[in-house]
Design an enzyme around this catalytic site. Structure first.
Site, PDB file in Angstrom:
ATOM      1  N   HIS A  37      54.652  31.400  48.521  1.00 28.98           N
ATOM      2  CA  HIS A  37      53.662  30.632  47.747  1.00 28.98           C
ATOM      3  C   HIS A  37      53.592  31.196  46.326  1.00 28.98           C
ATOM      4  CE1 HIS A  37      49.975  28.132  47.464  1.00 28.98           C
ATOM      5  NE2 HIS A  37      49.460  29.120  46.753  1.00 28.98           N
ATOM      6  N   ASP A  39      51.845  30.913  42.651  1.00 28.81           N
ATOM      7  CA  ASP A  39      50.628  30.439  41.992  1.00 28.81           C
ATOM      8  C   ASP A  39      50.790  30.374  40.479  1.00 28.81           C
ATOM      9  OD1 ASP A  39      48.641  30.026  44.088  1.00 28.81           O
ATOM     10  OD2 ASP A  39      48.851  32.177  44.476  1.00 28.81           O
ATOM     11  N   MET A  72      47.989  25.291  39.249  1.00 34.35           N
ATOM     12  CA  MET A  72      46.592  25.314  38.825  1.00 34.35           C
ATOM     13  C   MET A  72      46.605  25.140  37.315  1.00 34.35           C
ATOM     14  SD  MET A  72      45.403  28.319  41.405  1.00 34.35           S
ATOM     15  CE  MET A  72      47.099  28.856  41.615  1.00 34.35           C
ATOM     16  N   PHE A 147      41.970  33.515  41.012  1.00 30.64           N
ATOM     17  CA  PHE A 147      42.187  34.940  41.264  1.00 30.64           C
ATOM     18  C   PHE A 147      42.512  35.182  42.738  1.00 30.64           C
ATOM     19  CE2 PHE A 147      39.168  34.353  37.834  1.00 30.64           C
ATOM     20  CZ  PHE A 147      39.758  35.100  36.811  1.00 30.64           C
ATOM     21  N   GLY A 148      43.321  36.189  42.973  1.00 35.30           N
ATOM     22  CA  GLY A 148      43.547  36.643  44.336  1.00 35.30           C
ATOM     23  C   GLY A 148      42.409  37.556  44.760  1.00 35.30           C
ATOM     24  N   GLY A 149      42.353  37.864  46.028  1.00 33.31           N
ATOM     25  CA  GLY A 149      41.422  38.868  46.521  1.00 33.31           C
ATOM     26  C   GLY A 149      39.964  38.455  46.562  1.00 33.31           C
ATOM     27  N   ASP A 176      44.240  28.061  51.443  1.00 31.01           N
ATOM     28  CA  ASP A 176      44.568  29.002  50.369  1.00 31.01           C
ATOM     29  C   ASP A 176      43.316  29.719  49.877  1.00 31.01           C
ATOM     30  OD1 ASP A 176      45.753  30.393  48.344  1.00 31.01           O
ATOM     31  OD2 ASP A 176      46.344  28.639  47.162  1.00 31.01           O
ATOM     32  N   GLY A 178      41.558  33.964  50.576  1.00 27.88           N
ATOM     33  CA  GLY A 178      40.790  34.794  51.492  1.00 27.88           C
ATOM     34  C   GLY A 178      41.236  34.743  52.942  1.00 27.88           C
ATOM     35  N   SER A 199      46.531  39.043  49.142  1.00 34.93           N
ATOM     36  CA  SER A 199      46.152  40.444  49.376  1.00 34.93           C
ATOM     37  C   SER A 199      46.365  40.883  50.823  1.00 34.93           C
ATOM     38  CB  SER A 199      44.699  40.686  48.963  1.00 34.93           C
ATOM     39  OG  SER A 199      44.032  39.512  48.654  1.00 34.93           O
TER      40      SER A 199
HETATM   41  C1  DX5 Z   1      43.917  31.507  44.265  1.00 30.91           C
HETATM   42  C2  DX5 Z   1      45.372  31.321  44.596  1.00 30.91           C
HETATM   43  C3  DX5 Z   1      45.710  31.904  45.910  1.00 30.91           C
HETATM   44  C4  DX5 Z   1      45.533  33.384  45.974  1.00 30.91           C
HETATM   45  C5  DX5 Z   1      45.393  33.841  47.387  1.00 30.91           C
HETATM   46  O1  DX5 Z   1      43.642  30.967  43.037  1.00 30.91           O
HETATM   47  O2  DX5 Z   1      45.724  29.965  44.615  1.00 30.91           O
HETATM   48  O3  DX5 Z   1      47.009  31.531  46.340  1.00 30.91           O
HETATM   49  O4  DX5 Z   1      46.564  34.080  45.370  1.00 30.91           O
HETATM   50  O5  DX5 Z   1      45.121  35.200  47.350  1.00 30.91           O
HETATM   51  P1  DX5 Z   1      44.245  35.901  48.473  1.00 30.91           P
HETATM   52  O6  DX5 Z   1      44.968  35.695  49.758  1.00 30.91           O
HETATM   53  O7  DX5 Z   1      44.236  37.314  48.029  1.00 30.91           O
HETATM   54  O8  DX5 Z   1      42.903  35.243  48.452  1.00 30.91           O
HETATM   55 ZN    ZN Z   2      47.631  29.292  45.680  1.00 31.54          ZN
END
Ligand code: DX5
Ligand code: ZN
Length: 229
Positions: A37, A39, A72, A147-149, A176, A178, A199
């Site tokens: 995936h 982003d 995005m 953001f991730g995490g 997608d 958490g 994460s």
């Molecule tokens: C969020 C992204 C996700 C994200 C997922 O804006 O589209 O793909 O990287 O990351 P985790 O699994 O850490 O929430």
């Molecule tokens: Zn994503």
């Protein structure tokens, strides 16, 4: 790409080492990832910038399987050809990214990719009702993108509704944000078949020590399969 509704884990390279994307993609695939995936963030549709088509093209040769590109960005349409040329198998655009998602999905398929449509936590399932014959994947965001995490937001009712709306159509439901072994079971039970995880997959490992990626992927899969129907 042939369609099937088996469970797929799609690590998000947003949580990988940005200086080593190629090696990171190879490492997660070797450790059991089904899709990769990717982003793409523009600092406009979402409050963060990641990378664009040139980076996607650079990592493409390092992915054997499906490159799942999550856009995005707004606008989408001027960039579809560039991401298709970069080798995306799936291009997913947000319904919130502009007034003409129907046209965007037509253009993605015309460019030779599978077309996905993503919906933010604040957008109801009904927003994709008239798009289901034009899309190959519905991505249900379980965080606000950027953001991730971030902490998982429960969207189980929406997933269940979508699964009913989709019926027999060959349309994936992707989750997608958490996703981890704690949150995966409920979304899979509700009808999801693709789990994105950043994460929760990359934590504890590295290109030099990728074994934790495999353990993390197996933990998510095992938790989710416990509820597989
Ligand atoms: C969020 C992204 C996700 C994200 C997922 O804006 O589209 O793909 O990287 O990351 P985790 O699994 O850490 O929430
Ligand atoms: Zn994503």
């Amino acid at each position: 790409m042939t369609f099937d509704r088996s469970l797929k884990i799609a690590p998000s390279i947003l949580a990988a080492d940005f200086a080593a994307f190629g090696a990171e993609c190879e490492a997660v695939e070797a450790q059991g990832a089904d899709w990769v995936h990717v982003d793409v963030m523009d600092g406009h549709f979402v409050p963060n910038i990641s990378f664009g088509p040139a980076t996607c093209a650079a990592i493409r040769p390092h992915i054997k399987g499906v490159m799942d590109v999550h856009l995005m960005i707004a606008p989408v349409d001027p960039y579809i050809d560039a991401f298709a040329a970069a080798g995306a198998d799936i291009l997913t655009a947000h319904v919130e990214a502009g007034p003409h998602i129907h046209r965007t999905l037509q253009a993605i398929r015309a460019a030779g990719c599978k077309g996905g449509v993503a919906i933010n936590p604040g957008t109801p399932a009904e927003a994709v009702a008239d798009l289901l014959d034009l899309t190959d994947l519905v991505c249900v965001m379980t965080v606000n993108p950027g953001f991730g995490g971030q902490k998982f937001i429960d969207m189980t009712d929406k997933i269940r509704k979508l699964r009913q709306m989709i019926g027999d159509r060959p349309v994936h439901i992707e989750i997608d944000g958490g996703v981890d072994p704690g949150t995966a079971p409920a979304v899979v039970k509700a009808g999801a078949d693709v789990l994105v995880a950043g994460s929760a997959v990359f934590k504890g490992g590295s290109v030099q020590d990728p074994a934790p990626y495999g353990e993390n992927i197996r933990a998510i899969r095992a938790a989710a399969e416990g509820t597989w129907t």
